[in-house]
Design an enzyme around this catalytic site. Structure first.
Site, PDB file in Angstrom:
ATOM      1  N   LYS A 124       0.846  -1.207   0.000  1.00 38.16           N
ATOM      2  CA  LYS A 124       0.000   0.000   0.000  1.00 38.16           C
ATOM      3  C   LYS A 124       0.883   1.259   0.000  1.00 38.16           C
ATOM      4  CE  LYS A 124      -0.680  -0.734   4.937  1.00 38.16           C
ATOM      5  NZ  LYS A 124      -0.926   0.362   5.825  1.00 38.16           N
ATOM      6  N   ARG A 148      -9.952   0.679  15.661  1.00 39.59           N
ATOM      7  CA  ARG A 148      -9.865   1.453  14.432  1.00 39.59           C
ATOM      8  C   ARG A 148     -10.821   0.751  13.465  1.00 39.59           C
ATOM      9  NH1 ARG A 148      -4.167   2.070  11.321  1.00 39.59           N
ATOM     10  NH2 ARG A 148      -4.747  -0.058  10.844  1.00 39.59           N
ATOM     11  N   TYR A 154      17.464  29.529   7.856  1.00 36.59           N
ATOM     12  CA  TYR A 154      16.244  30.182   8.328  1.00 36.59           C
ATOM     13  C   TYR A 154      16.120  30.086   9.845  1.00 36.59           C
ATOM     14  CZ  TYR A 154      14.161  30.311   3.605  1.00 36.59           C
ATOM     15  OH  TYR A 154      13.876  30.558   2.296  1.00 36.59           O
ATOM     16  N   MET A 214      13.434  24.254   1.534  1.00 34.33           N
ATOM     17  CA  MET A 214      12.690  23.495   0.517  1.00 34.33           C
ATOM     18  C   MET A 214      13.626  22.704  -0.401  1.00 34.33           C
ATOM     19  SD  MET A 214      10.067  24.874  -2.395  1.00 34.33           S
ATOM     20  CE  MET A 214       8.821  25.481  -1.282  1.00 34.33           C
TER      21      MET A 214
HETATM   22  C1  LIG Z   1      -4.008  -4.310   8.147  1.00 37.61           C
HETATM   23  C2  LIG Z   1      -2.535  -4.216   8.032  1.00 37.61           C
HETATM   24  N1  LIG Z   1      -1.799  -5.339   7.987  1.00 37.61           N
HETATM   25  C3  LIG Z   1      -0.454  -5.308   7.887  1.00 37.61           C
HETATM   26  C4  LIG Z   1       0.224  -4.116   7.861  1.00 37.61           C
HETATM   27  C5  LIG Z   1       1.741  -4.129   7.762  1.00 37.61           C
HETATM   28  O1  LIG Z   1       2.319  -3.545   8.894  1.00 37.61           O
HETATM   29  P1  LIG Z   1       3.918  -3.364   9.011  1.00 37.61           P
HETATM   30  O2  LIG Z   1       4.287  -2.439   7.915  1.00 37.61           O
HETATM   31  O3  LIG Z   1       4.111  -2.768  10.342  1.00 37.61           O
HETATM   32  O4  LIG Z   1       4.485  -4.712   8.838  1.00 37.61           O
HETATM   33  C6  LIG Z   1      -0.487  -2.922   7.907  1.00 37.61           C
HETATM   34  C7  LIG Z   1       0.227  -1.640   7.905  1.00 37.61           C
HETATM   35  O5  LIG Z   1      -0.075  -0.687   8.533  1.00 37.61           O
HETATM   36  C8  LIG Z   1      -1.906  -2.974   8.004  1.00 37.61           C
HETATM   37  O6  LIG Z   1      -2.639  -1.848   8.065  1.00 37.61           O
END
Ligand SMILES: Cc1ncc(COP(=O)(O)O)c(C=O)c1O
Length: 355
Positions: A34, A131, A253, A301
């Site tokens: 992801k 969550r 800065y 930047m």
């Molecule tokens: C549902 C779920 N599974 C697995 C993972 C993988 O987690 P990690 O990157 O800590 O191994 C995530 C990441 O946030 C997640 O949201």
């Protein structure tokens, strides 16, 4: 050329996937890709890992469809599931393995049962993170409803740990117990990288490593090197100017750093416009020509300023922001954040090269 580069290493990704596979034993391994493969490029990661893992995990439909269109044949798990009827239709068409985390998603499936051989659907359970996930009291009835929908193939029950990365983890045992109680004889999945590395009882039928595949330690107090993980990205830039400052002179800065003695300062071709964190404080480690030194002054930047005192370095010298000499975890710690955020916030400006 400005010389600001992000070197990406498919071999490192493959090595880390093998480490994950070894730890997983007989459990299936789905690589989490992801957020564009934790900033590495989801297509690059999926190509690198296709032969190493059993499937991939993404958060949202667009990410899954992009990999599907690329021809990735391994199962694609949609971690947040479909958001509406159109997305459900697209997920079914692409044969995604979808998660449902709420009763409204089960109701949508009932109203619009997928046609075809059976859409794999995982039920996500809230075991304590509060969550995503259905409440435990509703799980039995939702599972029964899912199992009665034609065109749905119930894949199992899954959950996510809140504290598996912490040395003092007071939650995972309870979360796991709740998940296993609900799953019964069904397949189940719980483990992220941290749990995969240190909590074998949580491996279940399928593990979901993310961050460890990207060469960053998932465990508080343990380095990636200790876990034998390989570096998968190296961020580097070049010195474009050198200044000599006298005691009492400030740099950058806000004049956040003032020299107490004569100091040689290198101006480096990277800044928050490239995704280097603006909140990196004075002293954040960097390496110049492979030698560790420190950030001085505020991140701009397009530039940062670093201490060159005593170093054999000049205009054109290479500066590593993270990679082989300075680990991404060290930088994250200095910045009060996590490697996940550093990876995800890189912009398109650094030139991507395959290492
Ligand atoms: C549902 C779920 N599974 C697995 C993972 C993988 O987690 P990690 O990157 O800590 O191994 C995530 C990441 O946030 C997640 O949201």
């Amino acid at each position: 050329m400005r010389g600001t580069r992000l070197e990406l290493r498919p071999d490192g990704l493959r090595h880390n996937a093998r480490v994950a596979r070894h730890k997983a034993g007989t459990s299936r391994v789905y690589a989490m890709v992801k957020a564009d493969g934790y900033g590495h490029g989801a297509a690059l990661v999926a190509r690198a890992l296709e032969a190493e893992v059993d499937g991939f995990g993404v958060a949202v439909l667009e990410e899954a469809l992009a990999l599907h269109q690329l021809g990735v044949e391994r199962p694609l798990m949609l971690l947040e599931g479909f958001m509406n009827r159109d997305e459900l239709a697209l997920a079914a068409k692409a044969k995604l393995e979808t998660v449902v985390h709420s009763d409204w998603q089960v109701a949508l499936l009932e109203r619009h049962p997928p046609s075809g051989p059976g859409l794999p659907v995982w039920l996500k359970l809230n075991t304590g993170m509060n969550r995503l996930g259905v409440p435990r009291e509703q799980a039995a009835s939702l599972l029964a409803r899912l199992e009665a929908i034609p065109g749905v193939h119930p894949a199992g029950v899954m959950s996510h740990f809140a504290c598996a990365d912490q040395a003092e983890d007071g939650m995972s045992d309870t979360q796991l117990e709740r998940l296993r109680e609900t799953a019964g004889e069904r397949p189940w999945s719980a483990a992220n990288s941290a749990a995969l590395c240190r909590y074998p009882q949580s491996h279940g039928d399928l593990v979901r490593p993310g961050i460890m595949l990207y060469g960053s330690s998932p465990l508080e107090g343990r380095s990636a090197a200790e876990l034998e993980l390989a570096v998968t990205q190296r961020l580097s830039a070049r010195i474009i100017a050198v200044n000599q400052v006298a005691p009492g002179d400030s740099v950058g800065y806000g004049a956040t750093w003032t020299a107490s003695e004569a100091t040689r300062i290198g101006v480096v071709s990277i800044g928050y416009g490239d995704g280097y964190p603006r909140h990196a404080p004075n002293g954040t480690p960097v390496a110049v020509n492979g030698v560790r030194t420190r950030l001085l002054g505020r991140v701009s930047m397009d530039m940062i300023t670093v201490d060159l005192t005593g170093l054999d370095a000049d205009v054109g010298s290479e500066v590593e922001l993270w990679g082989d000499t300075v680990s991404v975890d060290e930088v994250a710690q200095a910045c009060g954040t996590i490697s996940y955020e550093l990876f995800c916030q890189l912009t398109t400006r650094p030139e991507r090269v395959i290492g």
